[in-house]
Motif scaffolding. Structure first.
Motif, mmCIF file in Angstrom:
data_model
loop_
_atom_site.group_PDB
_atom_site.id
_atom_site.type_symbol
_atom_site.label_atom_id
_atom_site.label_comp_id
_atom_site.label_asym_id
_atom_site.label_seq_id
_atom_site.Cartn_x
_atom_site.Cartn_y
_atom_site.Cartn_z
ATOM 1 N N ALA A 113 2.928 2.585 -1.882
ATOM 2 C CA ALA A 113 2.898 3.344 -3.237
ATOM 3 C C ALA A 113 1.613 4.218 -3.580
ATOM 4 O O ALA A 113 1.655 5.013 -4.520
ATOM 5 C CB ALA A 113 3.233 2.554 -4.473
ATOM 6 N N ARG A 114 0.484 4.029 -2.788
ATOM 7 C CA ARG A 114 -0.797 4.736 -3.175
ATOM 8 C C ARG A 114 -0.612 6.353 -2.609
ATOM 9 O O ARG A 114 -0.018 6.389 -1.547
ATOM 10 C CB ARG A 114 -1.512 4.071 -2.424
ATOM 11 N N THR A 115 -1.464 7.127 -3.323
ATOM 12 C CA THR A 115 -1.351 8.408 -2.876
ATOM 13 C C THR A 115 -2.538 8.759 -1.849
ATOM 14 O O THR A 115 -2.455 9.573 -1.165
ATOM 15 C CB THR A 115 -1.377 9.391 -4.055
ATOM 16 N N SER A 116 -3.389 7.827 -1.895
ATOM 17 C CA SER A 116 -4.779 7.776 -0.948
ATOM 18 C C SER A 116 -5.470 6.551 -0.983
ATOM 19 O O SER A 116 -5.076 5.761 -1.812
ATOM 20 C CB SER A 116 -5.766 9.283 -1.471
ATOM 21 N N LEU A 117 -6.080 6.542 -0.056
ATOM 22 C CA LEU A 117 -6.965 5.286 0.336
ATOM 23 C C LEU A 117 -8.282 5.418 0.310
ATOM 24 O O LEU A 117 -8.690 6.518 0.970
ATOM 25 C CB LEU A 117 -6.396 4.468 1.336
ATOM 26 N N ASP A 118 -9.202 4.225 -0.126
ATOM 27 C CA ASP A 118 -10.721 4.590 0.520
ATOM 28 C C ASP A 118 -10.878 3.451 1.638
ATOM 29 O O ASP A 118 -9.967 2.749 2.147
ATOM 30 C CB ASP A 118 -11.416 3.930 -0.611
ATOM 31 N N ILE A 125 -0.410 7.854 4.430
ATOM 32 C CA ILE A 125 -1.338 7.843 3.216
ATOM 33 C C ILE A 125 -2.392 8.306 3.848
ATOM 34 O O ILE A 125 -3.369 7.780 4.445
ATOM 35 C CB ILE A 125 -1.552 6.383 2.586
ATOM 36 N N ASP A 145 -10.130 -0.248 1.297
ATOM 37 C CA ASP A 145 -8.853 -0.523 1.578
ATOM 38 C C ASP A 145 -8.372 -1.180 2.839
ATOM 39 O O ASP A 145 -7.713 -1.801 3.007
ATOM 40 C CB ASP A 145 -7.827 0.351 0.861
ATOM 41 N N ARG A 158 5.399 5.330 5.665
ATOM 42 C CA ARG A 158 4.737 6.138 4.776
ATOM 43 C C ARG A 158 3.223 6.398 5.667
ATOM 44 O O ARG A 158 2.799 5.523 6.260
ATOM 45 C CB ARG A 158 4.417 5.324 3.494
ATOM 46 N N LEU A 207 0.488 -1.387 0.096
ATOM 47 C CA LEU A 207 -0.147 0.169 0.059
ATOM 48 C C LEU A 207 0.841 1.207 0.023
ATOM 49 O O LEU A 207 0.254 2.511 -0.201
ATOM 50 C CB LEU A 207 -0.829 0.035 1.107
#
Length: 293
Positions: free
Chosen positions: A178-183, A258, A186, A256, A176
């Protein structure tokens, strides 16, 4: 009825045991019993129910306990401030906080306040949750408390200061990361590092997740957000944490953070018995924290 009678009665209610109350007050158990009997004689009612393993307040005792606790807390605070005036001291501001509050919200405010008020002491009392912080304020053991703002509490005023978005803390090599945002969806697959069940922020977060039928398994429990992020950095799971001030953020660091879309922010702020009745130094410190937060 004397102040000592009432203080002794409150100690007996608090401990549920006359011997324990006597130890707290530095007197004998018979002296504690005398104070209680005098109150019961003056009120004409039984205030404590005697049981094999201690005492509990009766209905009349609960009424007196509530009134006495409110009155004595205010009186003790007034006496302490009068003593400060008499002795020429700058006084003390007592703040109840969680484990990570000072680091994330108060460092700049402490420096600024000390420059302006070199003779005023700051006394920090670390509590395990917002609930115990509120109890410290309600009981008069603290002038201010930094809390997760929640439902109204009788006898305490809450003052929101900041709304903190939620973030997911993950190790840099996590899928996870590398993600710029999450829902919210997730979060169903994470291994959750959680705060204690008594934590107000934990309760608030769990209620939002359960409303979406999201129940990530807990891998471990921790006492504070900093520890949660450290364990996430070590790869022991994922931590859902608020976007705290003064977090170390480096693009090439081991952790990280996020952003999570769809989670209402966590509101934090101050609690006091009566905001307008606070000493000027306490209000000034609260203002410093508010401006820096």
């Amino acid at each position: 009825m004397t102040l000592d009678d009432l203080r002794t009665f409150l100690a007996a209610c608090r401990h549920g045991n006359l011997s324990a109350a006597a130890r707290e007050l530095g007197c004998t158990q018979s002296a504690v019993s005398q104070h209680i009997r005098r109150l019961e004689h003056e009120t004409g009612l039984d205030l404590l129910e005697r049981r094999p393993r201690g005492v509990v307040p009766t209905e009349a005792g609960r009424i007196l306990r509530t009134a006495a606790a409110d009155s004595l807390a205010g009186l003790d605070l007034a006496l302490r401030r009068l003593a400060d005036l008499r002795d020429g001291h700058g006084g003390t501001v007592r703040i109840a906080t969680g484990a990570t509050t000072v680091r994330h919200f108060m460092t700049d405010a402490i420096v600024a306040f000390r420059r302006r008020n070199p003779h005023t002491s700051l006394e920090f009392q670390t509590e395990s949750s917002s609930r115990t912080c509120l109890e410290a304020v309600a009981a008069g053991r603290a002038d201010l408390a930094w809390i997760t703002v929640g439902e109204p509490v009788r006898g305490v005023e809450q003052r929101p200061v900041a709304a903190l978005p939620w973030m997911l803390a993950v190790r840099h090599d996590d899928p996870l990361a590398a993600r710029t945002s999450l829902d919210l969806a997730d979060l169903a697959g994470i291994h959750h590092i959680r705060l204690p069940e008594t934590s107000t922020s934990r309760v608030r977060l769990d209620s939002h997740l359960e409303a979406r039928a999201i129940r990530p398994p807990a891998t471990t429990g921790v006492a504070d957000w900093d520890t949660a992020m450290l364990l996430a950095e070590l790869g022991l799971g994922h931590a859902v944490v608020p976007d705290l001030p003064n977090l170390a953020r480096t693009p090439d660091g081991p952790l990280r953070l996020i952003p999570i879309r769809g989670l209402p922010p966590l509101t934090v702020g101050w609690a006091a018995r009566q905001w307008q009745a606070l000493a000027p130094a306490a209000r000034e410190f609260a203002d410093f924290v508010e401006s820096s937060a």
